[in-house]
Design an enzyme around this catalytic site. Sequence first.
Site, mmCIF file in Angstrom:
data_model
loop_
_atom_site.group_PDB
_atom_site.id
_atom_site.type_symbol
_atom_site.label_atom_id
_atom_site.label_comp_id
_atom_site.label_asym_id
_atom_site.label_seq_id
_atom_site.Cartn_x
_atom_site.Cartn_y
_atom_site.Cartn_z
ATOM 1 N N LYS A 83 0.849 -1.198 0.000
ATOM 2 C CA LYS A 83 0.000 0.000 0.000
ATOM 3 C C LYS A 83 0.888 1.253 0.000
ATOM 4 O O LYS A 83 2.100 1.163 0.273
ATOM 5 C CB LYS A 83 -0.910 -0.011 1.232
ATOM 6 C CG LYS A 83 -0.174 -0.007 2.559
ATOM 7 C CD LYS A 83 -1.125 -0.333 3.720
ATOM 8 C CE LYS A 83 -0.371 -0.386 5.038
ATOM 9 N NZ LYS A 83 -1.218 -0.824 6.158
ATOM 10 N N ARG B 161 -11.217 -0.566 14.556
ATOM 11 C CA ARG B 161 -11.053 0.221 13.346
ATOM 12 C C ARG B 161 -11.951 -0.387 12.269
ATOM 13 O O ARG B 161 -13.071 0.067 12.093
ATOM 14 C CB ARG B 161 -9.570 0.240 12.929
ATOM 15 C CG ARG B 161 -9.289 1.136 11.743
ATOM 16 C CD ARG B 161 -7.794 1.266 11.444
ATOM 17 N NE ARG B 161 -7.167 0.018 10.998
ATOM 18 C CZ ARG B 161 -5.933 -0.046 10.487
ATOM 19 N NH1 ARG B 161 -5.200 1.057 10.372
ATOM 20 N NH2 ARG B 161 -5.412 -1.194 10.117
ATOM 21 N N TYR C 206 14.911 30.673 7.697
ATOM 22 C CA TYR C 206 13.723 31.384 8.189
ATOM 23 C C TYR C 206 13.782 31.593 9.697
ATOM 24 O O TYR C 206 14.179 30.698 10.432
ATOM 25 C CB TYR C 206 12.461 30.582 7.872
ATOM 26 C CG TYR C 206 12.056 30.631 6.424
ATOM 27 C CD1 TYR C 206 11.764 31.838 5.795
ATOM 28 C CD2 TYR C 206 11.952 29.457 5.691
ATOM 29 C CE1 TYR C 206 11.377 31.875 4.461
ATOM 30 C CE2 TYR C 206 11.562 29.483 4.363
ATOM 31 C CZ TYR C 206 11.282 30.701 3.757
ATOM 32 O OH TYR C 206 10.902 30.734 2.444
ATOM 33 N N MET D 85 10.964 24.587 2.482
ATOM 34 C CA MET D 85 10.168 23.712 1.610
ATOM 35 C C MET D 85 11.038 22.974 0.601
ATOM 36 O O MET D 85 10.838 21.796 0.323
ATOM 37 C CB MET D 85 9.098 24.525 0.875
ATOM 38 C CG MET D 85 8.182 23.653 0.025
ATOM 39 S SD MET D 85 7.045 24.574 -1.005
ATOM 40 C CE MET D 85 5.853 25.143 0.166
HETATM 41 C C1 LIG Z 1 -0.375 -1.799 6.820
HETATM 42 C C2 LIG Z 1 -0.923 -3.079 7.267
HETATM 43 C C3 LIG Z 1 -0.082 -4.183 7.480
HETATM 44 C C4 LIG Z 1 1.429 -4.095 7.415
HETATM 45 O O1 LIG Z 1 1.903 -3.527 8.611
HETATM 46 P P1 LIG Z 1 3.476 -3.394 8.917
HETATM 47 O O2 LIG Z 1 3.520 -2.887 10.304
HETATM 48 O O3 LIG Z 1 4.000 -2.410 7.926
HETATM 49 O O4 LIG Z 1 4.075 -4.731 8.752
HETATM 50 C C5 LIG Z 1 -0.680 -5.397 7.801
HETATM 51 N N1 LIG Z 1 -2.015 -5.506 7.919
HETATM 52 C C6 LIG Z 1 -2.852 -4.460 7.748
HETATM 53 C C7 LIG Z 1 -4.313 -4.643 7.908
HETATM 54 C C8 LIG Z 1 -2.340 -3.219 7.428
HETATM 55 O O5 LIG Z 1 -3.166 -2.178 7.278
#
Ligand SMILES: *Cc1c(COP(=O)(O)O)cnc(C)c1O
Length: 388
Positions: free
Chosen positions: A51, A150, A281, A329
């Site tokens: 992701k 969640r 800055y 920036m």
């Molecule tokens: C992001 C995520 C993971 C991976 O987590 P890490 O801590 O990066 O290994 C696993 N399961 C779910 C549901 C996630 O959202």
Amino acid sequence: MTSVPAQDAPAEYTVEVRPTTARIDHAALANNLRRVATHIGSDRRILAVVKADAYGHGAIDAARTFAAQGAWGLAVSLVEEGVELREGGIHAPVVVLGGVVPGSQDVIVHRQLTPVVWSLEHLHLLSAAVRRAGARPLSVHLKIDTGMSRLGVLPRNLAPVLEWFRRDAGASLVLEGVMTHLACADDCEDDLSNARQLTRFADCLGTIAASGLRPALRHVSNSAALVRFPNARYDMVRPGIALYGAASGRDVQLPDLQLAMEVGSRVLAVRTLPAGARISYGGRHRLERDARVAVVPVGYADGYPRSMSGQAQMLVRGHRCAVLGVITMDVCMLDVTDLPDVRAGERVILMGQQGAQRLGVHTLAEWASVLPYEILCGISKRVPRHRA
Ligand SMILES: *Cc1c(COP(=O)(O)O)cnc(C)c1O
């Protein structure tokens, strides 16, 4: 973004001009996947989490590397991220962790993504989409909320969902997986809550089996959990950060992981400034001595957090040099007084190794008071990725 057309040249001719780049080491990604595989044992699968553009490493390329190393599939958060993988030629299973946003069901079916589901609404949307498309039954993974609060179905609301699957009998949806997510996997102080979540998950698996459903893939563990809870590995693990060579905290890391991202730049200009000059800055940093100050074209818009101001260092010629004043920036200033030969064009390492010195993602995260995840995901699209 990464290249500009050269003047007086054919339109397709471009030159790369950005000196600030991220080098993505695919041998390191492959090594990390193999390390996880060895750790969990050969009878378990890996769902490689890619992701957020593979935590900044480039989702398609990372997915290819993980799939080539034997990952069962890839996990993304969004349907859009799943579509990106399919368009990039990834044919392995792609699990969409973020559920079924109404309106996404036809794309999910068309692209043969594997959505995570937790409500009757998800099942109705997907089932209708499968029938509309005349497609073969779609695999889904059911998420149970065992205490993260969640996403997921609460254990007490499981019965109608199981009843739906029982009635569908695989005609439109196949319950391929069951999963949950631990809230405190990396929190060594709170193993009671982990134990409680794992017990609830085991109870739910019992309920599912009793209803006659046989999901083949039960999965719980993110990177921290796969290190800390051998009894939570089940059929598959879901590592993200470990595959990129980091951990949520230093104490829950597998040994022998390699940080896969190096971020570097080149000095834009070197200035000689007198003692008393105020840098950047707010003028809050005042030079105590005559100094040579290198200007480096990286700033918070590249994902180099401003909150590291006053603490950050970069590597030049294998030495740690202090970032002076506030990170802006686009640019920050580096004290190179003790390296008199440094000129414009000199290589600078923001994250990675140079000579004997190393700035790891955990170091940057500590400077910025953020998680290593935020550093990796934060390196912005303005920083071209190069494959190593
Ligand atoms: C992001 C995520 C993971 C991976 O987590 P890490 O801590 O990066 O290994 C696993 N399961 C779910 C549901 C996630 O959202």
